[in-house]
Design an enzyme around this catalytic site. Structure first.
Site, PDB file in Angstrom:
ATOM      1  CB  CYS A  88       4.027  33.035  23.820  1.00  0.00           C
ATOM      2  SG  CYS A  88       4.697  33.267  22.191  1.00  0.00           S
ATOM      3  CD  GLU A  89      10.935  33.996  26.070  1.00  0.00           C
ATOM      4  OE1 GLU A  89      10.930  34.666  27.110  1.00  0.00           O
ATOM      5  OE2 GLU A  89      11.835  33.193  25.762  1.00  0.00           O
ATOM      6  CG  HIS A  90       9.237  32.023  21.004  1.00  0.00           C
ATOM      7  ND1 HIS A  90       9.196  30.643  21.063  1.00  0.00           N
ATOM      8  CD2 HIS A  90      10.397  32.382  21.588  1.00  0.00           C
ATOM      9  CE1 HIS A  90      10.282  30.194  21.662  1.00  0.00           C
ATOM     10  NE2 HIS A  90      11.024  31.234  22.000  1.00  0.00           N
ATOM     11  CG  HIS A  91       4.659  33.828  18.092  1.00  0.00           C
ATOM     12  ND1 HIS A  91       4.986  32.639  18.725  1.00  0.00           N
ATOM     13  CD2 HIS A  91       5.005  33.668  16.792  1.00  0.00           C
ATOM     14  CE1 HIS A  91       5.483  31.788  17.837  1.00  0.00           C
ATOM     15  NE2 HIS A  91       5.514  32.393  16.661  1.00  0.00           N
ATOM     16  CD  GLN A 130       2.170  25.741  29.368  1.00  0.00           C
ATOM     17  OE1 GLN A 130       1.506  26.229  28.473  1.00  0.00           O
ATOM     18  NE2 GLN A 130       1.980  24.504  29.792  1.00  0.00           N
ATOM     19  CG  HIS A 158       0.942  28.358  24.041  1.00  0.00           C
ATOM     20  ND1 HIS A 158       2.231  27.905  24.033  1.00  0.00           N
ATOM     21  CD2 HIS A 158       0.489  28.142  25.298  1.00  0.00           C
ATOM     22  CE1 HIS A 158       2.550  27.435  25.231  1.00  0.00           C
ATOM     23  NE2 HIS A 158       1.498  27.562  26.015  1.00  0.00           N
ATOM     24  CB  CYS A 160       1.867  31.908  18.847  1.00  0.00           C
ATOM     25  SG  CYS A 160       2.454  30.921  20.221  1.00  0.00           S
TER      26      CYS A 160
HETATM   27 ZN    ZN Z   1       4.506  31.807  20.597  1.00  0.00          ZN
END
Ligand code: ZN
Length: 197
Positions: A88-91, A130, A158, A160
């Site tokens: 995931c690109e956020h975490h 995703q 995920h 995260c």
């Molecule tokens: Zn994430």
């Protein structure tokens, strides 16, 4: 030409993270960690060095679909439950237990079914969300098969969400992407979803 992943830079940064965490990057257990992580990143992010067009070229072997009139037939080809992982690109957290199901209506080109799995696997090797895995797979399958009628259903966990914050292991995220006839024809999309689930 494909971009290259900067292995040396990743090694330096991982070493810095270890220092920032207050640990000793020179202790035995951590000494080779920056090298191991950068090697792992090279593998799990391989798809970032390739454009969708390049992935389509890599796995683009097709067969002619002879004696077939796609204007009158809406026959579907479904490849179900392809296992992939992504990040995931956020975490920068692992997205795991992911299953990808791809449906398409063949026109004049048919793609080898194992190639669809390999496309999904390579798209997974990127930093992303995703939803984008679905749109990228749909775009590549469409490039290869010349069919604009593609659907992608993805479920996944995920890291995260399951290992921090509200900690709900087993929480599945489901995303769908539909293009062409699947987008415009509700009945066809419902039929596809029945097979895909
Ligand atoms: Zn994430």
């Amino acid at each position: 030409m494909p971009k290259k992943i900067d292995i040396k830079k990743i090694e330096e940064c991982i070493r810095e993270i270890i220092v920032a965490l207050g640990d000793d990057p020179n202790r035995e257990g951590l000494l080779d960690t920056p090298k191991r992580v950068s090697k792992m990143y090279e593998e799990v992010f391989q798809g970032m060095t390739l454009s969708n067009g390049e992935i389509a070229e890599m796995f683009g072997t097709t067969f002619e679909n002879e004696d077939y009139d796609s204007e009158t037939h809406n026959n579907m080809v479904v490849v179900k439950d392809i296992p992939i992982n992504s990040y995931c690109e956020h975490h920068l957290a692992l997205m795991y237990n992911m299953k990808v199901t791809v449906v398409y209506i063949p026109k004049d080109k048919i793609i080898g079914l194992s190639k669809i799995s390999r496309i999904a696997d390579m798209v997974g090797r990127r930093l992303q969300l995703q939803e984008r895995i679905g749109t990228d797979i749909a775009e590549i399958v469409s490039m290869v098969t010349k069919s604009s009628d593609v659907g992608v259903l993805i479920t996944g966990e995920h890291g995260c969400m399951t290992s921090r914050g509200i900690k709900k292991p087993g929480t599945l995220t489901t995303t769908t992407t539909f293009t062409g006839k699947f987008q415009n024809n509700d009945l066809l999309r419902q039929e596809a979803l029945l097979i895909m689930r």
